[in-house]
Write a protein that holds these residues in place. Structure first.
Motif, mmCIF file in Angstrom:
data_model
loop_
_atom_site.group_PDB
_atom_site.id
_atom_site.type_symbol
_atom_site.label_atom_id
_atom_site.label_comp_id
_atom_site.label_asym_id
_atom_site.label_seq_id
_atom_site.Cartn_x
_atom_site.Cartn_y
_atom_site.Cartn_z
ATOM 1 N N VAL A 136 -28.684 -22.571 -1.157
ATOM 2 C CA VAL A 136 -29.894 -22.842 -0.376
ATOM 3 C C VAL A 136 -29.538 -23.586 0.919
ATOM 4 N N ASP A 137 -30.180 -23.196 1.992
ATOM 5 C CA ASP A 137 -29.982 -23.798 3.321
ATOM 6 C C ASP A 137 -28.657 -23.465 3.988
ATOM 7 N N HIS A 138 -27.888 -22.578 3.403
ATOM 8 C CA HIS A 138 -26.635 -22.217 4.064
ATOM 9 C C HIS A 138 -26.836 -21.137 5.131
ATOM 10 N N GLY A 139 -28.060 -20.570 5.189
ATOM 11 C CA GLY A 139 -28.367 -19.694 6.320
ATOM 12 C C GLY A 139 -28.685 -18.244 6.005
ATOM 13 N N LYS A 140 -29.055 -17.934 4.757
ATOM 14 C CA LYS A 140 -29.357 -16.550 4.374
ATOM 15 C C LYS A 140 -30.493 -15.972 5.215
ATOM 16 N N THR A 141 -31.603 -16.697 5.235
ATOM 17 C CA THR A 141 -32.772 -16.188 5.962
ATOM 18 C C THR A 141 -32.467 -16.063 7.452
ATOM 19 N N SER A 142 -31.800 -17.061 8.018
ATOM 20 C CA SER A 142 -31.458 -17.015 9.445
ATOM 21 C C SER A 142 -30.606 -15.788 9.753
ATOM 22 N N LEU A 143 -29.632 -15.540 8.900
ATOM 23 C CA LEU A 143 -28.751 -14.389 9.137
ATOM 24 C C LEU A 143 -29.530 -13.074 9.044
ATOM 25 N N ILE A 203 -18.704 -17.499 6.990
ATOM 26 C CA ILE A 203 -18.698 -18.965 7.097
ATOM 27 C C ILE A 203 -19.615 -19.320 8.254
ATOM 28 N N ASN A 204 -20.758 -19.868 7.905
ATOM 29 C CA ASN A 204 -21.852 -20.040 8.865
ATOM 30 C C ASN A 204 -21.879 -21.452 9.465
ATOM 31 N N LYS A 205 -22.676 -21.605 10.481
ATOM 32 C CA LYS A 205 -22.932 -22.900 11.135
ATOM 33 C C LYS A 205 -21.684 -23.458 11.816
ATOM 34 N N ILE A 206 -20.849 -22.559 12.346
ATOM 35 C CA ILE A 206 -19.639 -23.053 13.008
ATOM 36 C C ILE A 206 -19.954 -23.758 14.326
ATOM 37 N N ASP A 207 -21.215 -23.639 14.782
ATOM 38 C CA ASP A 207 -21.627 -24.366 15.993
ATOM 39 C C ASP A 207 -21.812 -25.846 15.731
ATOM 40 N N LYS A 208 -21.902 -26.221 14.472
ATOM 41 C CA LYS A 208 -22.219 -27.623 14.164
ATOM 42 C C LYS A 208 -20.995 -28.524 14.352
ATOM 43 N N ILE A 257 -19.284 -17.429 11.584
ATOM 44 C CA ILE A 257 -20.464 -17.052 12.366
ATOM 45 C C ILE A 257 -21.338 -18.268 12.655
ATOM 46 N N SER A 258 -22.257 -18.078 13.573
ATOM 47 C CA SER A 258 -23.396 -18.985 13.675
ATOM 48 C C SER A 258 -24.634 -18.114 13.700
ATOM 49 N N ALA A 259 -25.394 -18.181 12.613
ATOM 50 C CA ALA A 259 -26.617 -17.385 12.545
ATOM 51 C C ALA A 259 -27.601 -17.905 13.577
ATOM 52 N N LYS A 260 -27.562 -19.205 13.801
ATOM 53 C CA LYS A 260 -28.519 -19.805 14.717
ATOM 54 C C LYS A 260 -28.226 -19.390 16.159
ATOM 55 N N GLN A 261 -26.956 -19.423 16.548
ATOM 56 C CA GLN A 261 -26.605 -19.110 17.929
ATOM 57 C C GLN A 261 -26.169 -17.663 18.123
HETATM 58 P P1 GDP Z 1 -31.371 -20.275 3.480
HETATM 59 O O1 GDP Z 1 -31.993 -21.297 2.602
HETATM 60 O O2 GDP Z 1 -30.006 -19.915 2.998
HETATM 61 O O3 GDP Z 1 -32.239 -19.075 3.710
HETATM 62 O O4 GDP Z 1 -31.114 -20.978 4.894
HETATM 63 P P2 GDP Z 1 -31.951 -20.883 6.243
HETATM 64 O O5 GDP Z 1 -31.629 -19.650 6.989
HETATM 65 O O6 GDP Z 1 -33.372 -21.159 5.954
HETATM 66 O O7 GDP Z 1 -31.292 -22.079 7.071
HETATM 67 C C1 GDP Z 1 -31.407 -23.418 6.666
HETATM 68 C C2 GDP Z 1 -31.359 -24.306 7.879
HETATM 69 O O8 GDP Z 1 -30.099 -24.171 8.521
HETATM 70 C C3 GDP Z 1 -32.409 -23.955 8.932
HETATM 71 O O9 GDP Z 1 -32.894 -25.144 9.487
HETATM 72 C C4 GDP Z 1 -31.633 -23.150 9.947
HETATM 73 O O10 GDP Z 1 -32.172 -23.251 11.249
HETATM 74 C C5 GDP Z 1 -30.267 -23.813 9.879
HETATM 75 N N1 GDP Z 1 -29.190 -22.895 10.255
HETATM 76 C C6 GDP Z 1 -28.956 -21.653 9.771
HETATM 77 N N2 GDP Z 1 -27.887 -21.106 10.349
HETATM 78 C C7 GDP Z 1 -27.426 -22.017 11.233
HETATM 79 C C8 GDP Z 1 -26.320 -22.047 12.154
HETATM 80 O O11 GDP Z 1 -25.545 -21.102 12.290
HETATM 81 N N3 GDP Z 1 -26.144 -23.191 12.869
HETATM 82 C C9 GDP Z 1 -26.978 -24.263 12.763
HETATM 83 N N4 GDP Z 1 -26.734 -25.310 13.507
HETATM 84 N N5 GDP Z 1 -28.019 -24.257 11.920
HETATM 85 C C10 GDP Z 1 -28.240 -23.167 11.167
#
Ligand code: GDP
Ligand code: MG
Length: 369
Positions: free
Chosen positions: A87-94, A185-190, A221-225
């Protein structure tokens, strides 16, 4: 033939899966909770718990004869991809990024509908289908019903976190289902991102990524960026190519229910994924304990469809109830026959519900896909 899983058998008899597992063990069978059991094992195990077993084979085999596809009928089909991870690792964002980045001009006007899956066409015209119900719950729910819907799994791990319990679960589900994995491997922008730490934690689980000399493809990757997502998709497609996914579009459709619901205005809405064959308006669908004639079909952009082919997700109107995720659907030639089988299944289902008479009925219909 294999029938129900250990956990399904346990729940039919109202005992714990562990009790079934140990009963199997005393027969020298080491079964896991999601393992399907053969008739003989079921019979012996059930007997130990005081149950008599009856195997009922509804006439679906004769009704829908399984015909071997001719080589010349087979065409390539898009891979079906599931994204799994903690959870919160970025599934939905991706999933959102992939969908939005690959909307073609014609579709852009349409409002995105959630139908449990969507297909994308990449710039080079390659197609992929994504299951839009992320998380391994959906994956396991479908598997529990015998449906193997995923061709390739993307396991997403946040680089500023660790390989977490749900990550491990996702990996073991994919492994149990024999589904190839690609790691994102997500969130590499952080600022706190440490992809190597993730690689190391994976290697501690015997998962060696390619850049470390292993066999698993991995992409930072960075799903966000929106960083490197195209590279990730390339790797997923590469993995899919090895599988030579093909299907025959020139026959009655067969596939799986992704989800279903009751809409006040439209009636029952059944979101399904076609595996093989082509589904058309007017087709008679037999699905779980339900049936119906396809009245209308829509894609994930709300666009009305006349037909849907292999790996295509489609939202169908016209089924007389809400089948479960993972149920197999078949197209039948005869509506009466579809109704008869659906009714018989309903009966079996009710009987299974009445566990009081120490009698279980196992139904092998709908478990053929
Ligand atoms: P899920 O629970 O796996 O579906 O995760 P979400 O896609 O809902 O992402 C959880 C949180 O992480 C959200 O606040 C997203 O904006 C943030 N997030 C997702 N991907 C990235 C990323 O690549 N970089 C950063 N900085 N934040 C991200
Ligand atoms: Mg989410």
């Amino acid at each position: 033939t294999e029938f129900v899983t250990v956990s399904e058998l346990a729940s039919m008899m109202n005992v714990s899966p562990t009790q079934v597992i140990s009963a199997c063990m005393s027969l020298g069978i080491f079964a896991s909770i999601n393992q399907r059991l053969d008739a003989e094992t079921i019979q012996i195990v059930a007997e130990e718990f005081g149950f008599e077993t009856e195997f009922v084979s509804a006439d679906v085999q004769e009704a829908i004869p399984e015909v071997e596809d001719k080589e010349e009928d087979l065409i390539d089909r898009p891979p079906i991809i599931t994204v799994m991870g903690h959870v919160d690792h970025g599934k939905t964002s991706l999933l959102d990024k992939i969908r939005n980045a690959n909307v073609t001009a014609g579709e852009a006007g349409g409002i995105t509908q959630h139908i449990g899956a969507y297909s994308v066409t990449l710039k080079d015209n390659r197609k992929m289908t994504f299951l839009d119900t992320p998380g391994h719950e959906a994956f396991t729910a479908m598997r529990a019903r015998g449906a193997q819907v995923t061709d390739v799994a993307i396991i997403i791990v946040a680089a500023d976190d660790d390989v977490m319990p749900q990550t491990k679960e996702a990996i073991s589900h994919a492994q149990a289902a024999n589904v190839p994995m690609v790691f994102a491997i997500n969130k590499i922008d952080k600022p706190g991102a440490n992809p190597d730490k993730i690689r190391e934690q994976l290697s501690a689980m015997n998962i060696l990524v390619e850049e470390w000399g292993g066999k698993y493809q991995c992409q930072e990757i960075s799903a966000k960026q929106n960083l490197n997502i195209d590279d990730l998709l390339d790797k997923v497609l590469l993995e899919a190519e090895i599988l030579h996914l093909r299907a025959n579009p020139n026959k009655n459709a067969v596939g799986t229910v992704i989800e279903s619901s009751l809409d006040k205005g439209k009636g029952y809405v059944t979101n399904m994924l076609v595996h093989a064959g082509t589904m058309k308006i007017g087709d008679i669908v037999l699905v779980g304990r339900n049936y119906g004639r396809v009245r209308a079909m829509h894609d994930e952009h709300g666009v009305a469809l006349k037909e849907a082919g292999p790996s295509q997700p489609v939202s169908v109107l016209g089924i007389n109830g809400a089948p479960s995720a993972g149920d197999t659907f078949h197209i039948m030639d005869d509506e009466r026959e579809a109704k008869t089988i659906a009714t018989k299944r309903e009966q079996l289902y009710r009987e299974q519900g009445l566990r009081t008479n120490k009698h279980i009925t196992l139904d092998e219909i709908g478990r053929r896909l």
